[in-house]
Design a protein around this motif. Structure first.
Motif, PDB file in Angstrom:
ATOM      1  N   LEU A   1       0.805  -1.220   0.000  1.00 34.53           N
ATOM      2  CA  LEU A   1       0.000   0.000   0.000  1.00 34.53           C
ATOM      3  C   LEU A   1       0.841   1.275   0.000  1.00 34.53           C
ATOM      4  O   LEU A   1       0.367   2.326  -0.423  1.00 34.53           O
ATOM      5  CB  LEU A   1      -0.959   0.000   1.185  1.00 34.53           C
ATOM      6  CG  LEU A   1      -2.042  -1.090   1.148  1.00 34.53           C
ATOM      7  CD1 LEU A   1      -2.791  -1.157   2.472  1.00 34.53           C
ATOM      8  CD2 LEU A   1      -3.007  -0.859  -0.016  1.00 34.53           C
ATOM      9  N   SER A   2       2.088   1.185   0.470  1.00 32.65           N
ATOM     10  CA  SER A   2       2.952   2.375   0.478  1.00 32.65           C
ATOM     11  C   SER A   2       3.657   2.561  -0.861  1.00 32.65           C
ATOM     12  O   SER A   2       4.286   3.596  -1.089  1.00 32.65           O
ATOM     13  CB  SER A   2       3.991   2.286   1.597  1.00 32.65           C
ATOM     14  OG  SER A   2       5.027   1.367   1.269  1.00 32.65           O
TER      15      SER A   2
ATOM     16  N   LYS B   1      -5.352  -4.665   7.609  1.00 28.00           N
ATOM     17  CA  LYS B   1      -5.359  -3.722   6.485  1.00 28.00           C
ATOM     18  C   LYS B   1      -5.879  -2.361   6.928  1.00 28.00           C
ATOM     19  O   LYS B   1      -5.299  -1.320   6.588  1.00 28.00           O
ATOM     20  CB  LYS B   1      -6.217  -4.267   5.338  1.00 28.00           C
ATOM     21  CG  LYS B   1      -6.210  -3.365   4.110  1.00 28.00           C
ATOM     22  CD  LYS B   1      -7.003  -3.981   2.965  1.00 28.00           C
ATOM     23  CE  LYS B   1      -6.934  -3.116   1.716  1.00 28.00           C
ATOM     24  NZ  LYS B   1      -7.698  -3.727   0.604  1.00 28.00           N
ATOM     25  N   ARG B   2      -6.947  -2.358   7.703  1.00 28.48           N
ATOM     26  CA  ARG B   2      -7.519  -1.092   8.201  1.00 28.48           C
ATOM     27  C   ARG B   2      -6.484  -0.343   9.047  1.00 28.48           C
ATOM     28  O   ARG B   2      -6.292   0.867   8.901  1.00 28.48           O
ATOM     29  CB  ARG B   2      -8.775  -1.395   9.030  1.00 28.48           C
ATOM     30  CG  ARG B   2      -9.464  -0.163   9.604  1.00 28.48           C
ATOM     31  CD  ARG B   2     -10.630  -0.537  10.520  1.00 28.48           C
ATOM     32  NE  ARG B   2     -10.249  -1.420  11.607  1.00 28.48           N
ATOM     33  CZ  ARG B   2      -9.598  -1.036  12.705  1.00 28.48           C
ATOM     34  NH1 ARG B   2      -9.238   0.219  12.860  1.00 28.48           N
ATOM     35  NH2 ARG B   2      -9.310  -1.908  13.659  1.00 28.48           N
ATOM     36  N   ARG B   3      -5.786  -1.065   9.918  1.00 27.87           N
ATOM     37  CA  ARG B   3      -4.776  -0.433  10.781  1.00 27.87           C
ATOM     38  C   ARG B   3      -3.583   0.080   9.972  1.00 27.87           C
ATOM     39  O   ARG B   3      -3.038   1.140  10.270  1.00 27.87           O
ATOM     40  CB  ARG B   3      -4.310  -1.429  11.846  1.00 27.87           C
ATOM     41  CG  ARG B   3      -5.378  -1.753  12.880  1.00 27.87           C
ATOM     42  CD  ARG B   3      -4.919  -2.911  13.760  1.00 27.87           C
ATOM     43  NE  ARG B   3      -5.946  -3.409  14.631  1.00 27.87           N
ATOM     44  CZ  ARG B   3      -5.916  -3.297  15.959  1.00 27.87           C
ATOM     45  NH1 ARG B   3      -4.917  -2.702  16.558  1.00 27.87           N
ATOM     46  NH2 ARG B   3      -6.892  -3.807  16.683  1.00 27.87           N
ATOM     47  N   VAL B   4      -3.172  -0.682   8.958  1.00 24.30           N
ATOM     48  CA  VAL B   4      -2.054  -0.254   8.109  1.00 24.30           C
ATOM     49  C   VAL B   4      -2.425   1.019   7.351  1.00 24.30           C
ATOM     50  O   VAL B   4      -1.613   1.944   7.231  1.00 24.30           O
ATOM     51  CB  VAL B   4      -1.616  -1.391   7.159  1.00 24.30           C
ATOM     52  CG1 VAL B   4      -0.715  -0.867   6.042  1.00 24.30           C
ATOM     53  CG2 VAL B   4      -0.905  -2.491   7.938  1.00 24.30           C
ATOM     54  N   LEU B   5      -3.653   1.091   6.836  1.00 26.38           N
ATOM     55  CA  LEU B   5      -4.095   2.313   6.159  1.00 26.38           C
ATOM     56  C   LEU B   5      -4.063   3.504   7.120  1.00 26.38           C
ATOM     57  O   LEU B   5      -3.641   4.605   6.741  1.00 26.38           O
ATOM     58  CB  LEU B   5      -5.490   2.117   5.563  1.00 26.38           C
ATOM     59  CG  LEU B   5      -5.535   1.244   4.306  1.00 26.38           C
ATOM     60  CD1 LEU B   5      -6.972   0.842   3.975  1.00 26.38           C
ATOM     61  CD2 LEU B   5      -4.876   1.953   3.121  1.00 26.38           C
TER      62      LEU B   5
ATOM     63  N   GLU C   1      -0.910   8.380   9.334  1.00 24.42           N
ATOM     64  CA  GLU C   1      -0.101   8.971  10.407  1.00 24.42           C
ATOM     65  C   GLU C   1       1.320   9.277   9.943  1.00 24.42           C
ATOM     66  O   GLU C   1       1.944  10.221  10.410  1.00 24.42           O
ATOM     67  CB  GLU C   1      -0.051   8.026  11.607  1.00 24.42           C
ATOM     68  CG  GLU C   1      -1.384   7.859  12.301  1.00 24.42           C
ATOM     69  CD  GLU C   1      -1.385   6.706  13.297  1.00 24.42           C
ATOM     70  OE1 GLU C   1      -0.296   6.187  13.634  1.00 24.42           O
ATOM     71  OE2 GLU C   1      -2.487   6.324  13.740  1.00 24.42           O
ATOM     72  N   LEU C   2       1.829   8.453   9.016  1.00 25.85           N
ATOM     73  CA  LEU C   2       3.181   8.653   8.497  1.00 25.85           C
ATOM     74  C   LEU C   2       3.223   9.685   7.358  1.00 25.85           C
ATOM     75  O   LEU C   2       4.289  10.025   6.864  1.00 25.85           O
ATOM     76  CB  LEU C   2       3.765   7.330   7.997  1.00 25.85           C
ATOM     77  CG  LEU C   2       4.003   6.254   9.063  1.00 25.85           C
ATOM     78  CD1 LEU C   2       4.409   4.944   8.393  1.00 25.85           C
ATOM     79  CD2 LEU C   2       5.062   6.708  10.066  1.00 25.85           C
TER      80      LEU C   2
END
Length: 138
Positions: free
Chosen positions: A28-29, A121-125, A130-131
């Motif tokens: 995703l990044s 996935k929700r937490r990674v998004l 945040e990043l």
């Protein structure tokens, strides 16, 4: 040294949760985040149900192998996200730590792993936001 933010995902076996989280963050990044994963007591191989659940998302983690957690991996990471490894994760001043309480997918079939995958996935998004990194796709 890279200008990219770096994230380390840690769980006990580095065979399910941390592997899925690392794969999602890398995917995703679009490579804008340096991603690591490790375990305090690594398994022999990645959980087949995690592999199947990620394949359903179009992400292939078949080549991944569980890795042992090292002090260097923690030192080299800006953010350390633990997933049920308790006191076995080393703590260094100045690092950002988060503990994601997630069910362990060990021994579960893909039907039971899908909700864990979706939560990751929700937490990674959220972490990407945040990043300050815009996801390449969701």
């Amino acid at each position: 040294m890279s200008d990219k933010p770096s994230v380390l995902f840690v769980c006990v076996h580095n065979a399910g949760r941390s592997q899925m989280a690392a794969a999602f963050l890398h995917h995703l990044s679009g490579g804008a985040v340096e991603v690591r994963s490790a375990g305090s007591a690594p398994a022999e191989s990645v959980n087949p149900s995690a592999v199947q659940a990620m394949a359903e998302e179009g992400i292939d983690i078949t080549a991944e192998t569980p890795k042992v957690l090292t002090t260097e991996a923690v030192k080299e990471s800006d953010v350390v996200i633990t997933m049920g490894c308790g006191d076995t994760c080393p703590i260094f001043p100045g690092k950002r730590y988060e503990d994601w309480e997630l069910e362990d997918p060990a021994g579960k079939g893909v039907e039971s792993v899908r909700p864990i995958r979706d939560d990751i996935k929700r937490r990674v998004l959220g972490l990407l936001g945040e990043l300050g990194v815009t996801p390449v796709s969701a």
